[in-house]
Design a protein around this motif. Structure first.
Motif, mmCIF file in Angstrom:
data_model
loop_
_atom_site.group_PDB
_atom_site.id
_atom_site.type_symbol
_atom_site.label_atom_id
_atom_site.label_comp_id
_atom_site.label_asym_id
_atom_site.label_seq_id
_atom_site.Cartn_x
_atom_site.Cartn_y
_atom_site.Cartn_z
ATOM 1 N N PRO A 1 -7.539 -0.398 4.751
ATOM 2 C CA PRO A 1 -6.842 -0.931 3.585
ATOM 3 C C PRO A 1 -6.768 0.008 2.381
ATOM 4 O O PRO A 1 -5.907 -0.147 1.522
ATOM 5 C CB PRO A 1 -7.652 -2.188 3.227
ATOM 6 C CG PRO A 1 -8.992 -1.980 3.844
ATOM 7 C CD PRO A 1 -8.802 -1.088 5.013
ATOM 8 N N ASP A 2 -7.651 0.980 2.279
ATOM 9 C CA ASP A 2 -7.675 1.798 1.073
ATOM 10 C C ASP A 2 -6.555 2.840 1.066
ATOM 11 O O ASP A 2 -6.060 3.253 2.106
ATOM 12 C CB ASP A 2 -9.031 2.487 0.923
ATOM 13 C CG ASP A 2 -9.431 2.518 -0.539
ATOM 14 O OD1 ASP A 2 -10.210 1.649 -0.958
ATOM 15 O OD2 ASP A 2 -8.930 3.408 -1.266
ATOM 16 N N THR B 1 -10.730 -1.810 -5.613
ATOM 17 C CA THR B 1 -10.331 -3.083 -6.239
ATOM 18 C C THR B 1 -9.069 -3.595 -5.575
ATOM 19 O O THR B 1 -8.113 -2.845 -5.368
ATOM 20 C CB THR B 1 -10.045 -2.885 -7.750
ATOM 21 O OG1 THR B 1 -11.167 -2.211 -8.318
ATOM 22 C CG2 THR B 1 -9.804 -4.201 -8.460
ATOM 23 N N ARG B 2 -9.063 -4.885 -5.220
ATOM 24 C CA ARG B 2 -7.897 -5.471 -4.576
ATOM 25 C C ARG B 2 -7.026 -6.156 -5.628
ATOM 26 O O ARG B 2 -7.498 -6.964 -6.418
ATOM 27 C CB ARG B 2 -8.362 -6.494 -3.531
ATOM 28 C CG ARG B 2 -7.231 -7.108 -2.710
ATOM 29 C CD ARG B 2 -7.795 -8.021 -1.628
ATOM 30 N NE ARG B 2 -8.320 -7.255 -0.503
ATOM 31 C CZ ARG B 2 -7.615 -6.939 0.579
ATOM 32 N NH1 ARG B 2 -6.362 -7.323 0.669
ATOM 33 N NH2 ARG B 2 -8.151 -6.244 1.549
ATOM 34 N N TYR B 3 -5.754 -5.800 -5.664
ATOM 35 C CA TYR B 3 -4.807 -6.433 -6.570
ATOM 36 C C TYR B 3 -3.834 -7.260 -5.742
ATOM 37 O O TYR B 3 -3.270 -6.758 -4.758
ATOM 38 C CB TYR B 3 -4.013 -5.385 -7.356
ATOM 39 C CG TYR B 3 -4.875 -4.490 -8.212
ATOM 40 C CD1 TYR B 3 -5.220 -4.857 -9.501
ATOM 41 C CD2 TYR B 3 -5.351 -3.282 -7.711
ATOM 42 C CE1 TYR B 3 -6.022 -4.033 -10.286
ATOM 43 C CE2 TYR B 3 -6.147 -2.453 -8.480
ATOM 44 C CZ TYR B 3 -6.482 -2.831 -9.769
ATOM 45 O OH TYR B 3 -7.271 -2.017 -10.537
ATOM 46 N N LYS C 1 0.839 -1.203 0.000
ATOM 47 C CA LYS C 1 0.000 0.000 0.000
ATOM 48 C C LYS C 1 0.877 1.257 0.000
ATOM 49 O O LYS C 1 0.615 2.218 -0.724
ATOM 50 C CB LYS C 1 -0.916 -0.028 1.231
ATOM 51 C CG LYS C 1 -1.811 1.185 1.347
ATOM 52 C CD LYS C 1 -2.698 1.102 2.586
ATOM 53 C CE LYS C 1 -3.031 2.490 3.087
ATOM 54 N NZ LYS C 1 -3.741 2.483 4.349
ATOM 55 N N SER D 1 -0.656 -7.042 -1.199
ATOM 56 C CA SER D 1 -2.013 -6.814 -1.684
ATOM 57 C C SER D 1 -2.309 -5.333 -1.559
ATOM 58 O O SER D 1 -2.044 -4.713 -0.535
ATOM 59 C CB SER D 1 -2.993 -7.745 -0.974
ATOM 60 O OG SER D 1 -3.563 -7.153 0.102
ATOM 61 N N THR E 1 -1.487 -13.812 1.681
ATOM 62 C CA THR E 1 -1.823 -13.451 0.293
ATOM 63 C C THR E 1 -1.311 -14.520 -0.662
ATOM 64 O O THR E 1 -1.911 -14.797 -1.689
ATOM 65 C CB THR E 1 -1.118 -12.126 -0.097
ATOM 66 O OG1 THR E 1 -1.199 -11.222 0.979
ATOM 67 C CG2 THR E 1 -1.722 -11.505 -1.332
ATOM 68 N N VAL F 1 -5.085 -2.171 -2.412
ATOM 69 C CA VAL F 1 -6.457 -1.823 -2.777
ATOM 70 C C VAL F 1 -6.450 -0.436 -3.394
ATOM 71 O O VAL F 1 -5.990 0.519 -2.780
ATOM 72 C CB VAL F 1 -7.390 -1.848 -1.542
ATOM 73 C CG1 VAL F 1 -8.817 -1.474 -1.944
ATOM 74 C CG2 VAL F 1 -7.382 -3.222 -0.895
#
Ligand code: IMP
Length: 440
Positions: free
Chosen positions: A426-427, A53-55, A23, A47, A309, A49
């Motif tokens: 998470p964003d 959308t989570r990549y 992130k 991971s 992950t 976000v």
């Protein structure tokens, strides 16, 4: 996050991985011209976000999600071409432009037999296993150091060299994998160099346009005043030299691995950001002094979504180990801490912080980078008040409840490094930017 330093930045995990580096790298990528992986392989799991959308990224440098930076896989990475191509295809399908990827011709290749060896070794060692991700990381680095049987990305475009090396590797490996397979009661395993070469050449054909001498590329960028972002995979306490050996990964996963893993001089790294969670997690075997085996641990695991992950394994969870983090800050020369997942700790009456270890030889405030000796310590805790408020909407220090702020200040004071940002969700946007440290 402002960055007045004209030189390059490194982002390194200060614990046992999964600190939320992805992130941060994603946020910083827009201020840099390249994001560079220098260690590890598909064992890493970032991971990120973006816009809901989570990549899930494993080998791909996180910067590929930015619209500016190129992504570089340096020579210190071990590349599983099959996994990389799968990732490229999945990201392309999600609309991500993956054409800005450059792979070092000197990065070693993880071949199918490395994954077989990893799996067999883990099963064969049973109780003595490391709990690896079974991505073939250790065996691939093993071949790199053994030399004769190592295959590099550049070899994927040279059929003669590839054949020679893979044939030699299979000759060596067939002996051990067949013996191990036999003793595990498995069907006879036969590594066929022709079949492996055929698959490897097909991967090479697709990847060839991306393979280059990345040391020249990166040093050229530095000369032109461009800025590089080094993205650590795995984390400091998993470093093969400075982590909890033998329960470590097979590369230098601290900032110390940047130069050998990229061909960039150490003095080109201007700023090191250490990423740490507000608590501890670990995946796989090995000591973890603050591990919780109770409802508190379960609650943190659920709230923090602490499931791997890469492997999906539930992570081991514990209170924050400040002794470990202070050691990591020292090893990496950390200038600034990015604290992540503080929101996960809301709802506990009390929070514990490990500030020393009780060892058979007495109390110490030093970390013990040794798998066996660290396994013999008991944590010495300091207890602080918890906070009940939901932090996920906080965007400034003033909005943080006093107890949460006090917790962050304690981290800063103990580690002796300013906290530059605090993650509360998470964003991308769920971050509190702090300039000059929380206590200032
Ligand atoms: P390997 O890297 O697959 O050989 O695994 C060695 C150890 O490092 C195991 O305990 C893994 O669970 C751990 N490990 C490797 N990469 C990561 C990571 O990115 N996050 C967390 N643990 C990791």
């Amino acid at each position: 996050m402002a960055n007045a330093n004209p030189r390059s930045t490194a982002v390194i995990g200060l614990q046992w991985g999964d600190e939320g580096k992805g992130k941060l790298v994603d946020r910083l990528a827009g201020e840099h011209d390249a994001t560079v992986r220098f260690n590890g392989g598909a064992n890493a799991g970032h991971s990120v976000v973006v816009g809901g959308t989570r990549y899930a990224l494993h080998l791909m440098p996180s910067g590929v999600l930015s619209d500016r930076a190129i992504g570089v896989i340096g020579n210190g990475v071990v590349v599983d071409p099959e996994a990389l191509l799968r990732e490229i295809d999945a990201l392309s399908a999600q609309g991500v432009d993956t054409s800005r990827l450059v792979i070092s011709d000197r990065a070693h290749v993880v071949l199918p037999y490395h994954k077989i060896e990893d799996e067999l070794r883990e099963a064969f060692l049973s109780g003595g296993a490391i709990g690896t991700t079974k991505r073939g990381i250790g065996p691939a680095y093993g071949d790199k150091v053994q030399r004769a049987s190592g295959v590099r990305m550049g070899d994927l475009t040279r059929p003669e060299t590839l054949r020679e090396r893979v044939t030699l590797a299979c000759r060596l490996k067939n002996v051990s994998v067949q013996r191990m397979g036999e003793s595990l009661g498995l069907e006879r395993i036969v590594l066929d160099p022709e079949e492996i070469c055929e698959r490897a050449l097909a991967w090479g054909e697709r990847l060839a346009p991306m393979i280059d001498d990345t040391a020249y590329l990166l040093n050229g960028m530095i000369r032109e005043g461009k800025r590089l972002l080094f993205e650590g995979a795995n984390a400091t306490l998993l470093d093969v030299d400075h982590g909890t050996y033998p329960f470590v990964t097979s590369s230098n996963s601290s900032a110390l691995g940047i130069s050998p893993g990229s061909g960039v001089p150490a003095k080109a790294i201007g700023r090191v950001i250490g990423v740490m969670k507000a608590y501890s997690t670990r995946v796989g075997a090995g000591p973890m002094p603050t591990e919780l085996h109770d409802a508190t641990g379960d609650r943190i695991r659920e709230r923090g979504r602490e499931f791997g992950t890469t492997t999906g394994r539930p992570r081991r969870v514990g209170w924050l180990d400040l002794v470990a983090v202070r050691y990591s800050a020292m090893i990496n020369g950390v200038d600034e801490i990015a604290l992540t997942l503080l929101d996960v700790l809301s709802g506990f009456d009390e929070l514990k912080l490990c500030v020393a270890y009780e060892t058979p030889e007495g109390r110490t405030e030093r970390f013990i980078p040794d798998g066996e000796r660290l396994g013999q310590v008991a944590p010495v805790y300091e207890t602080m008040s918890g906070f009940g408020e939901d932090l996920s909407g906080c965007r400034s220090l003033d909005e943080l409840p006093a107890a949460a702020r006090a917790y962050v200040e304690r981290i800063e004071a103990f580690v002796g490094v300013p906290v530059g940002s605090i993650g509360v969700g998470p964003d991308r946007e769920q971050t509190i930017e702090v300039s000059g440290g929380v206590a200032v």
